[in-house]
Write an enzyme that holds these catalytic residues in place. Sequence first.
Site, mmCIF file in Angstrom:
data_model
loop_
_atom_site.group_PDB
_atom_site.id
_atom_site.type_symbol
_atom_site.label_atom_id
_atom_site.label_comp_id
_atom_site.label_asym_id
_atom_site.label_seq_id
_atom_site.Cartn_x
_atom_site.Cartn_y
_atom_site.Cartn_z
ATOM 1 C CB CYS A 142 13.123 7.265 1.105
ATOM 2 S SG CYS A 142 11.911 6.882 2.055
ATOM 3 C CG HIS B 135 15.508 3.982 -0.254
ATOM 4 N ND1 HIS B 135 15.551 4.116 1.069
ATOM 5 C CD2 HIS B 135 13.892 4.264 -0.438
ATOM 6 C CE1 HIS B 135 14.412 3.955 1.668
ATOM 7 N NE2 HIS B 135 13.497 4.027 0.943
ATOM 8 C CG ASN C 199 11.467 2.635 3.566
ATOM 9 O OD1 ASN C 199 12.434 3.340 4.054
ATOM 10 N ND2 ASN C 199 10.437 3.116 2.480
HETATM 11 O O1 UT7 Z 1 10.479 4.724 0.745
HETATM 12 C C1 UT7 Z 1 9.771 5.849 -0.094
HETATM 13 C C2 UT7 Z 1 9.155 4.912 -1.121
HETATM 14 N N1 UT7 Z 1 8.207 4.104 -0.907
HETATM 15 C C3 UT7 Z 1 8.037 3.179 -1.573
HETATM 16 O O2 UT7 Z 1 8.840 2.895 -2.400
HETATM 17 C C4 UT7 Z 1 7.167 2.083 -1.792
HETATM 18 C C5 UT7 Z 1 6.444 1.896 -2.857
HETATM 19 N N2 UT7 Z 1 5.395 1.034 -2.681
HETATM 20 C C6 UT7 Z 1 5.374 -0.489 -2.392
HETATM 21 O O3 UT7 Z 1 6.346 -0.776 -1.803
HETATM 22 C C7 UT7 Z 1 4.026 -1.225 -2.652
HETATM 23 O O4 UT7 Z 1 3.070 -0.439 -3.547
HETATM 24 C C8 UT7 Z 1 3.581 -1.875 -1.322
HETATM 25 C C9 UT7 Z 1 4.222 -2.672 -0.565
HETATM 26 C C10 UT7 Z 1 3.294 -0.612 -0.275
HETATM 27 C C11 UT7 Z 1 2.293 -2.488 -1.493
HETATM 28 O O5 UT7 Z 1 2.414 -3.464 -2.503
HETATM 29 P P1 UT7 Z 1 1.417 -3.566 -3.667
HETATM 30 O O6 UT7 Z 1 1.683 -4.683 -4.412
HETATM 31 O O7 UT7 Z 1 1.401 -2.136 -4.423
HETATM 32 O O8 UT7 Z 1 -0.020 -3.656 -2.896
HETATM 33 P P2 UT7 Z 1 -1.276 -2.894 -2.971
HETATM 34 O O9 UT7 Z 1 -1.255 -1.471 -2.616
HETATM 35 O O10 UT7 Z 1 -1.682 -2.840 -4.552
HETATM 36 O O11 UT7 Z 1 -2.366 -3.783 -2.189
HETATM 37 C C12 UT7 Z 1 -2.753 -4.953 -2.736
HETATM 38 C C13 UT7 Z 1 -3.712 -5.615 -1.610
HETATM 39 C C14 UT7 Z 1 -4.993 -4.646 -1.178
HETATM 40 O O12 UT7 Z 1 -6.179 -5.290 -1.154
HETATM 41 P P3 UT7 Z 1 -7.062 -5.555 -2.418
HETATM 42 O O13 UT7 Z 1 -7.493 -4.106 -2.715
HETATM 43 O O14 UT7 Z 1 -6.365 -5.878 -3.603
HETATM 44 O O15 UT7 Z 1 -8.104 -6.365 -2.108
HETATM 45 C C15 UT7 Z 1 -4.765 -4.185 0.189
HETATM 46 O O16 UT7 Z 1 -5.833 -3.755 0.816
HETATM 47 O O17 UT7 Z 1 -3.160 -5.838 -0.406
HETATM 48 C C16 UT7 Z 1 -3.923 -5.366 0.837
HETATM 49 N N3 UT7 Z 1 -3.218 -4.822 1.760
HETATM 50 C C17 UT7 Z 1 -2.637 -5.660 2.638
HETATM 51 N N4 UT7 Z 1 -2.894 -7.107 3.073
HETATM 52 C C18 UT7 Z 1 -2.349 -7.569 4.001
HETATM 53 C C19 UT7 Z 1 -2.275 -3.676 1.909
HETATM 54 N N5 UT7 Z 1 -1.627 -3.714 2.914
HETATM 55 C C20 UT7 Z 1 -1.830 -5.156 3.540
HETATM 56 C C21 UT7 Z 1 -1.079 -5.799 4.568
HETATM 57 N N6 UT7 Z 1 -1.441 -6.966 4.859
HETATM 58 N N7 UT7 Z 1 -0.373 -4.962 5.544
#
Ligand code: UT7
Length: 324
Positions: free
Chosen positions: A114, A251, A281
């Site tokens: 990225c 980005h 993204n």
């Molecule tokens: O481009 C390169 C750099 N990349 C980035 O900058 C990405 C950086 N990370 C992010 O943007 C975020 O961390 C995400 C958007 C990927 C995720 O958001 P988050 O607030 O960090 O969520 P999380 O990973 O902590 O997940 C929260 C919950 C989990 O459930 P539990 O364990 O709390 O019960 C996941 O299982 O959300 C659940 N979850 C989903 N639910 C519905 C994960 N993916 C999904 C989904 N739909 N697609």
Amino acid sequence: MPVISTILSTGSYLPERIVTNADLEKIVDTTDEWIHQRSGIRERHFAAENETTSDMALKAAQKALESANISAESLDGIIVATTTPDQTFPSVATKVQAALGVPICVAFDVQAVCTGFVYALSVADNFIKAGQLKRVLVIGAEKMSSILNWEDRTTCVLFGDGAGAMILEAKEGKSGSERTGIFSTHLYADGKLRDLLYTDGGPATTGQSGHIVMQGREVFKYAVTFMAGAVNDALAANNVSAQEIDWLVPHQANIRIIEATAKKLDMPIERVILTVEKHGNTSAASIPLAFDEGVRSGRIKRGNLVLMEAMGGGITWGSALARF
Ligand code: UT7
């Protein structure tokens, strides 16, 4: 007078097919609400099955050439940032060269995921400053849909396809308020963090390109810290304050990361070019796509000071400051 790199023009291309969060709800255990709340994404474009990264790169390049009103034959360098090349080799850059009909020139790909476009811009800028190239086409192009794991809802809902291009040209540098073009680029990598974001394959391991694996929460934390650092380094190196920046072109991975960076800069969100909602993204394509959208919508104007910043797999990150 020193040689500097001015931005002649920009261009971009998005594939025709739009995939909304509602479309994804039908194939993955997810909701529009979750995706939008956590990332800011509502929809993304996906390339057609037979549409390659070089096809998209070519279309973005043609738009940039049209905008600059110059011929492809006048280019002496093509640098493409991509993580999803059509083939392991040859490079996308050489394919674009052949398709555009550019005579023998410098052409190669840069791989910093990225952060790829910021890396490619920096390479082009340094070639120009060194006097080795005069007119360079810099492209960020990705077919991220080709490396998504549809069994992993934590990643497959976040990415999209597209391409953006920028043409740089060598000019005699001016100083003071007349200063223009690329002011500086700052590049960083910390390979100790490589396991936070990677593909589970590659030519020398599985023989397949593999699929994206990401520890999202961890990457998020580093993204906010690293990008704020890269942005501050750009400002400090040029003795420019955040108030002087007309546009932030970040980005586009996550609206919450972008908002956090803008907040650290004390910059209103109205001065940030946002495409994440509609593009998702697009990795190395995201900054040039957003930059071109800013230009074509009339927001980024000639003379504006624009700050670009990115972070991605590697972990790599960086920034670039330029007067358009
Ligand atoms: O481009 C390169 C750099 N990349 C980035 O900058 C990405 C950086 N990370 C992010 O943007 C975020 O961390 C995400 C958007 C990927 C995720 O958001 P988050 O607030 O960090 O969520 P999380 O990973 O902590 O997940 C929260 C919950 C989990 O459930 P539990 O364990 O709390 O019960 C996941 O299982 O959300 C659940 N979850 C989903 N639910 C519905 C994960 N993916 C999904 C989904 N739909 N697609």
